[in-house]
Design a protein around this motif. Structure first.
Motif, mmCIF file in Angstrom:
data_model
loop_
_atom_site.group_PDB
_atom_site.id
_atom_site.type_symbol
_atom_site.label_atom_id
_atom_site.label_comp_id
_atom_site.label_asym_id
_atom_site.label_seq_id
_atom_site.Cartn_x
_atom_site.Cartn_y
_atom_site.Cartn_z
ATOM 1 N N UNK A 32 0.841 -1.209 0.000
ATOM 2 C CA UNK A 32 0.000 0.000 0.000
ATOM 3 C C UNK A 32 0.875 1.257 0.000
ATOM 4 N N UNK A 33 1.937 1.256 0.811
ATOM 5 C CA UNK A 33 2.842 2.411 0.839
ATOM 6 C C UNK A 33 3.536 2.604 -0.509
ATOM 7 N N UNK A 34 3.949 1.514 -1.116
ATOM 8 C CA UNK A 34 4.605 1.615 -2.418
ATOM 9 C C UNK A 34 3.636 2.114 -3.490
ATOM 10 N N UNK A 35 2.392 1.683 -3.426
ATOM 11 C CA UNK A 35 1.405 2.176 -4.387
ATOM 12 C C UNK A 35 1.186 3.676 -4.212
ATOM 13 N N UNK A 36 1.171 4.149 -2.976
ATOM 14 C CA UNK A 36 1.041 5.594 -2.739
ATOM 15 C C UNK A 36 2.233 6.337 -3.319
ATOM 16 N N UNK A 37 3.430 5.784 -3.111
ATOM 17 C CA UNK A 37 4.629 6.430 -3.654
ATOM 18 C C UNK A 37 4.582 6.479 -5.179
ATOM 19 N N UNK A 38 4.108 5.414 -5.799
ATOM 20 C CA UNK A 38 3.996 5.390 -7.256
ATOM 21 C C UNK A 38 3.040 6.482 -7.715
ATOM 22 N N UNK A 39 1.931 6.644 -7.019
ATOM 23 C CA UNK A 39 0.967 7.686 -7.387
ATOM 24 C C UNK A 39 1.582 9.071 -7.239
ATOM 25 N N UNK A 40 2.300 9.303 -6.148
ATOM 26 C CA UNK A 40 2.948 10.604 -5.932
ATOM 27 C C UNK A 40 3.971 10.865 -7.034
ATOM 28 N N UNK A 41 4.788 9.860 -7.321
ATOM 29 C CA UNK A 41 5.818 10.039 -8.339
ATOM 30 C C UNK A 41 5.213 10.203 -9.730
ATOM 31 N N UNK A 42 4.106 9.540 -9.989
ATOM 32 C CA UNK A 42 3.434 9.698 -11.279
ATOM 33 C C UNK A 42 2.924 11.119 -11.437
ATOM 34 N N UNK A 43 2.328 11.659 -10.373
ATOM 35 C CA UNK A 43 1.854 13.052 -10.440
ATOM 36 C C UNK A 43 3.030 14.012 -10.617
ATOM 37 N N UNK A 44 4.127 13.741 -9.899
ATOM 38 C CA UNK A 44 5.304 14.601 -10.021
ATOM 39 C C UNK A 44 5.869 14.536 -11.441
ATOM 40 N N UNK A 45 5.939 13.330 -12.005
ATOM 41 C CA UNK A 45 6.432 13.167 -13.375
ATOM 42 C C UNK A 45 5.553 13.927 -14.358
ATOM 43 N N UNK A 46 4.245 13.810 -14.194
ATOM 44 C CA UNK A 46 3.327 14.499 -15.096
ATOM 45 C C UNK A 46 3.478 16.014 -14.989
ATOM 46 N N UNK A 47 3.672 16.507 -13.763
ATOM 47 C CA UNK A 47 3.870 17.947 -13.571
ATOM 48 C C UNK A 47 5.177 18.401 -14.230
ATOM 49 N N UNK A 48 6.226 17.596 -14.087
ATOM 50 C CA UNK A 48 7.504 17.944 -14.707
ATOM 51 C C UNK A 48 7.405 17.912 -16.238
ATOM 52 N N UNK A 49 6.664 16.953 -16.762
ATOM 53 C CA UNK A 49 6.465 16.901 -18.212
ATOM 54 C C UNK A 49 5.731 18.149 -18.696
ATOM 55 N N UNK A 50 4.728 18.566 -17.939
ATOM 56 C CA UNK A 50 3.977 19.766 -18.322
ATOM 57 C C UNK A 50 4.889 20.991 -18.286
ATOM 58 N N UNK A 51 5.732 21.073 -17.265
ATOM 59 C CA UNK A 51 6.677 22.197 -17.192
ATOM 60 C C UNK A 51 7.648 22.161 -18.357
ATOM 61 N N UNK A 52 8.086 20.960 -18.743
ATOM 62 C CA UNK A 52 9.004 20.823 -19.867
ATOM 63 C C UNK A 52 8.354 21.291 -21.164
ATOM 64 N N UNK A 53 7.120 20.893 -21.376
ATOM 65 C CA UNK A 53 6.403 21.312 -22.583
ATOM 66 C C UNK A 53 6.260 22.833 -22.598
ATOM 67 N N UNK A 54 5.918 23.418 -21.460
ATOM 68 C CA UNK A 54 5.770 24.872 -21.393
ATOM 69 C C UNK A 54 7.109 25.571 -21.663
ATOM 70 N N UNK A 55 8.180 25.034 -21.091
ATOM 71 C CA UNK A 55 9.504 25.631 -21.301
ATOM 72 C C UNK A 55 9.919 25.522 -22.763
ATOM 73 N N UNK A 56 9.647 24.382 -23.371
ATOM 74 C CA UNK A 56 9.971 24.239 -24.798
ATOM 75 C C UNK A 56 9.190 25.245 -25.635
ATOM 76 N N UNK A 57 7.940 25.445 -25.272
ATOM 77 C CA UNK A 57 7.132 26.425 -25.991
ATOM 78 C C UNK A 57 7.712 27.825 -25.859
ATOM 79 N N UNK A 58 8.152 28.181 -24.654
ATOM 80 C CA UNK A 58 8.755 29.506 -24.454
ATOM 81 C C UNK A 58 10.062 29.640 -25.229
ATOM 82 N N UNK A 59 10.854 28.584 -25.250
ATOM 83 C CA UNK A 59 12.122 28.626 -25.996
ATOM 84 C C UNK A 59 11.843 28.754 -27.485
ATOM 85 N N UNK A 60 10.884 27.984 -27.990
ATOM 86 C CA UNK A 60 10.532 28.089 -29.411
ATOM 87 C C UNK A 60 10.063 29.506 -29.749
ATOM 88 N N UNK A 61 9.280 30.109 -28.865
ATOM 89 C CA UNK A 61 8.800 31.473 -29.101
ATOM 90 C C UNK A 61 9.973 32.459 -29.122
#
Length: 84
Positions: A32-61
């Motif tokens: 159960x603890x490991x599943x919670x950690x996976x969920x936290x890390x998945x959300x963190x990964x998704x947030x980092x991916x979104x930040x990366x996409x936004x940064x790439x967009x700013x660099x392209x602009x």
């Protein structure tokens, strides 16, 4: 055969089953603890991916704001243009 004779072989089995049940409960809690950690890390990964996409967009602009370089462009061409 007495009842005590039948209890002796059963007692170690009962103890082992109790230990297995305790271990099973521990593994379930760990899982159960490991599943919670996976969920936290998945959300963190998704947030980092979104930040990366936004940064790439700013660099392209920003890159689009730079003037296009001539086809043979390089430092030697710009110095030749300044001499002309």
């Amino acid at each position: 055969m007495s009842a005590a004779h039948f209890i002796d072989p059963i007692e170690p089995i009962v103890e082992r089953i109790e230990r297995l049940l305790v271990r099973h409960a521990e593994v379930q809690r760990t899982n159960a603890l490991l599943q919670e950690q996976v969920q936290v890390l998945t959300r963190e990964r998704d947030a980092l991916r979104a930040r990366l996409v936004a940064a790439r967009g700013r660099i392209d602009a920003l890159l689009e704001r730079f003037p296009a370089t001539p086809s043979g462009g390089g430092p030697s061409n710009s110095s030749e243009e300044s001499r002309a």
